[in-house]
Design an enzyme around this catalytic site. Structure first.
Site, mmCIF file in Angstrom:
data_model
loop_
_atom_site.group_PDB
_atom_site.id
_atom_site.type_symbol
_atom_site.label_atom_id
_atom_site.label_comp_id
_atom_site.label_asym_id
_atom_site.label_seq_id
_atom_site.Cartn_x
_atom_site.Cartn_y
_atom_site.Cartn_z
ATOM 1 N N ASP A 31 123.053 -49.365 117.380
ATOM 2 C CA ASP A 31 122.497 -50.143 116.275
ATOM 3 C C ASP A 31 121.221 -50.870 116.686
ATOM 4 O OD1 ASP A 31 124.591 -49.297 114.775
ATOM 5 O OD2 ASP A 31 125.706 -51.192 114.825
ATOM 6 N N TYR A 32 121.220 -51.391 117.893
ATOM 7 C CA TYR A 32 120.048 -52.135 118.372
ATOM 8 C C TYR A 32 118.811 -51.237 118.398
ATOM 9 C CZ TYR A 32 116.835 -54.528 121.526
ATOM 10 O OH TYR A 32 115.717 -55.109 122.067
ATOM 11 N N SER A 80 133.676 -33.449 81.067
ATOM 12 C CA SER A 80 134.906 -34.113 81.509
ATOM 13 C C SER A 80 136.005 -33.066 81.646
ATOM 14 C CB SER A 80 135.320 -35.194 80.510
ATOM 15 O OG SER A 80 135.518 -34.619 79.237
ATOM 16 N N GLU A 109 141.052 -29.981 94.985
ATOM 17 C CA GLU A 109 140.334 -31.041 95.702
ATOM 18 C C GLU A 109 140.725 -32.411 95.168
ATOM 19 O OE1 GLU A 109 136.168 -30.700 93.217
ATOM 20 O OE2 GLU A 109 136.767 -29.046 94.511
ATOM 21 N N LYS A 111 140.348 -36.024 93.477
ATOM 22 C CA LYS A 111 139.481 -36.569 92.429
ATOM 23 C C LYS A 111 139.141 -38.016 92.784
ATOM 24 C CE LYS A 111 139.127 -36.967 87.393
ATOM 25 N NZ LYS A 111 138.736 -38.387 87.310
ATOM 26 N N ARG A 132 126.635 -40.318 84.326
ATOM 27 C CA ARG A 132 127.142 -39.283 83.429
ATOM 28 C C ARG A 132 126.920 -39.650 81.966
ATOM 29 N NH1 ARG A 132 131.669 -38.497 80.409
ATOM 30 N NH2 ARG A 132 132.107 -36.294 79.930
ATOM 31 N N CYS A 403 147.710 -79.050 102.539
ATOM 32 C CA CYS A 403 147.243 -80.398 102.909
ATOM 33 C C CYS A 403 148.035 -81.522 102.252
ATOM 34 C CB CYS A 403 145.760 -80.548 102.576
ATOM 35 S SG CYS A 403 145.408 -80.617 100.795
#
Length: 658
Positions: A31-32, A80, A109, A111, A132, A403
């Site tokens: 990252d550096y 859709s 697959e 969704k 969409r 508390c």
């Protein structure tokens, strides 16, 4: 020119590192080092703005704020899907396909539960992204989509035109962190990652969207000029080769295998980084898809299987109460461990006392649990026929379990809230508010530094800030000698902000900046305020009975008195920065309009209120005077129509001086 070649090299290096990190999940650079190279590119682009390119990683932080989203017509509709809810319905879909086609295979697959978008590329360059919408027309959210780092800005293949469809989502871990931050700042929580993603993608300020760390999975090829494909699987593999994160899929030949894969996906969904609201089954052959076609609403060649919410019973072992960072008491039911939607559940939220009363939930009951939005466990119902003898209705405690301070019910809802000024559960939020710009304005002690001060035990209440030393601050991470010195100076300067700012900073319920000014102007110092009764408070300005009760309750709290004593000991001013100038304007209402030269609107309003008057926002028949500066507009016209006296700035200044 050397700078051009260096900028090109930096872009390529950083884009490759981003692809490895965000798409392949295989970081190749620390990252550096990434930050160092990015800063160098930013420097070069600042020196040579004409060389900034659309694919530069510097362009992913968000551009200018938009006025609105433009409408986009989709060249290929984003259809859709027809929902199905059982293995039998999946088998019926497969039977229809097998009757209409000679040989069928299916892609199965997950969704993604997110927001569907279309990404358009011209000659390999990302040019537009749209929601969409209704499937034929959506909204142009290009600038927000640029902030999603897993979306490539350029593609290896330079097709004349390419459009892919994907689902934008908020990763589960990001969603939980976002809600935690919103809770700390007193904002409403997002119900689920999908709502959070949709709200983020439709922000008019792309910088807000960039901070939300959205992600995307691409699941369909809409259009590819110059390329031909035979199957859906080929299109997904091609999309993946262009640098996109794609949806995982399996190609299967029978309805039985499809249903088995649906079950497997459902059992493994907890391991996915996104929420999954079903499984999609598609005909794999693109030619066969064209054969069966679509209805007016949906393709005939695909269905979306919706998983039924899993419900299971469990016994209530206990009901415990947590105190959030805004002071709200949230009851939780502790249950015997039960496996639900892929994880072991041991507790569920009960929201508030009204929810408990409505369902009459008691310790010892057997309750039915499910996961709301597949994420948060909740109680659906109580099985009263299983209730053991001797159970009693549950009531939330009258005092804070953390508390011991009194608990009050919100006047506008069902929430119970702790009133403790020094409650440890509210420590982080209260301290950040106390130091904020509109409160005590302690520059250099922001949320990150405040978090370290709390974690190290250096600060527990606002008063502790005034006893910090430079050496203690220097011991914090990323806090050097100069930063520590500046922070100590800022803390010291805040001692003299005045009573109006202090009252707002203390976080008293319903005491905002305006009420703080009114109270400070009326009482002049804190001790005078402490002697006021509820009845006396309601006689001030627009102070209502509820606000007066909140103020009196706060003043009477032992925690509040202890905090004020420590602040006095630290030398924090308890007097109004501008003490009351009497009741010269008592009963008068002023409206300020136009540009004033001698003082700001806030300063003028404070002077009016310090003299017993009221500064209103709108002109009405009850308005006593309108003070009109340069370029006064509709308020001046309204005053003239109603016959309200109009003062110039000079006349107003003379009135103040009387």
């Amino acid at each position: 020119m050397e700078y051009k070649s260096e900028m090109k090299r930096l872009r390529e290096t950083l884009n490759e590192a981003g692809y490895r990190y965000y798409v392949l999940d295989d970081p190749a650079m620390e990252d550096y080092e990434y930050d160092r190279l990015l800063r160098r590119l930013e420097e070069l682009e600042a020196e040579h703005p004409e060389e900034v390119t659309p694919d530069s990683p510097t362009q992913r932080v968000g551009g200018a704020v938009l006025d609105s989203f433009q409408e986009v017509e989709h060249p290929v509709p984003l259809e859709s899907l027809q929902d199905v809810f059982s293995p039998e319905e999946v088998a019926e879909f497969a039977q229809r396909m097998e009757e209409a086609l000679e040989s069928v295979s299916y892609s199965v697959e997950p969704k993604v539960d997110g927001l569907s978008v279309a990404l358009e590329y011209r000659d390999g360059l990302f040019v537009r992204g749209a929601t969409r919408g209704d499937g034929r027309k959506g909204e142009d959210v290009t600038e927000n989509l640029r902030t999603i780092k897993s979306i490539p800005m350029t593609l290896p293949d330079k097709l004349p035109r390419l459009i892919v469809r994907g689902e934008v989502f908020m990763p589960k871990n990001v969603f939980h962190k976002l809600n935690q931050r919103r809770e700390e700042s007193g904002e409403a929580l997002f119900a689920n990652p999908r709502n959070a993603a949709a709200g983020s993608l439709r922000q008019l300020d792309p910088k807000i969207c960039a901070r939300r760390l959205l992600d995307i999975r691409v699941f369909n090829l809409q259009l590819a000029e110059g390329r031909e494909f035979a199957t859906h699987g080929e299109t997904i593999d091609y999309i993946a080769s262009q640098g996109f994160q794609t949806i995982p899929y399996k190609v299967l030949d029978t309805a039985r295998a499809v249903n088995e894969e649906i079950v497997r996906l459902g059992e493994s969904r907890e391991a996915l980084p996104f929420d999954m609201d079903g499984a999609v089954v598609k005909v794999n052959s693109l030619a066969e898809r064209r054969t069966v076609g679509s209805t007016a609403k949906c393709p005939r060649w695909a269905v979306a299987y919706k998983y039924p919410p899993e419900k299971k019973p469990s016994r209530v072992v206990d009901i415990v109460v947590q105190v959030g960072r805004t002071g709200v008491l949230t009851p939780k039911v502790v249950v015997e461990p039960v496996r639900l939607a892929g994880t072991t559940v041991t507790s569920a939220t009960l929201h508030n006392q009204d929810f408990i009363d409505e369902k009459d939930i008691r310790v010892g009951d057997t309750v039915v649990l499910q996961k709301a939005g597949e994420i948060i466990p909740e109680v659906v119902e109580v099985l009263y026929d299983r209730r053991p003898e001797g159970t009693e209705p549950y009531r939330l405690p009258p005092v804070c379990p953390v508390c011991g301070a009194a608990v009050v019910r919100d006047e506008d809802g069902a929430a119970l809230r702790c009133t403790g000024a020094e409650c440890p559960a509210q420590r982080h939020r209260n301290l950040i508010h106390f130091a904020s710009r509109d409160a005590m304005d302690i520059d250099g002690v922001g949320p990150a530094v405040m978090g370290q001060l709390i974690d190290t035990g250096l600060v527990k209440t606002p008063a502790d800030l005034y006893f910090l030393t430079e050496e203690q601050l220097e011991g914090l991470e990323r806090m050097g000698k100069k930063s520590a010195r500046n922070a100590i100076d800022a803390i010291a300067a805040s001692r003299g902000r005045g009573l109006e700012r202090l009252l707002y900073a203390l976080g008293i319920r319903q005491v905002g900046q305006k009420t703080g000014k009114i109270l400070a102007a009326h009482f002049g110092d804190f001790d005078a305020l402490t002697r006021a009764t509820e009845e006396e408070l309601t006689e001030i300005g627009d102070m209502g009975a509820v606000t007066a009760a909140y103020i009196r309750s706060w003043l009477d709290s032992p925690q509040s008195q202890h905090l004020i004593g420590r602040l006095k000991e630290a030398g924090v001013s308890m007097e109004a920065a501008q003490r009351s100038a009497g009741e010269q304007f008592k009963g008068l209402t002023f409206v300020l309009t136009g540009a004033l030269e001698r003082f700001t609107r806030d300063e003028a309003a404070a002077m009016i209120e310090a003299r017993g008057g009221k500064a209103a926002a709108a002109v009405s028949r009850k308005t006593s005077y309108v003070v009109a500066g340069e370029n006064a507009g509709s308020k001046l016209r309204k005053a003239e129509e109603l016959g309200v006296p109009v003062l110039t700035e000079e006349a107003f200044a003379a009135m103040l001086a009387e």
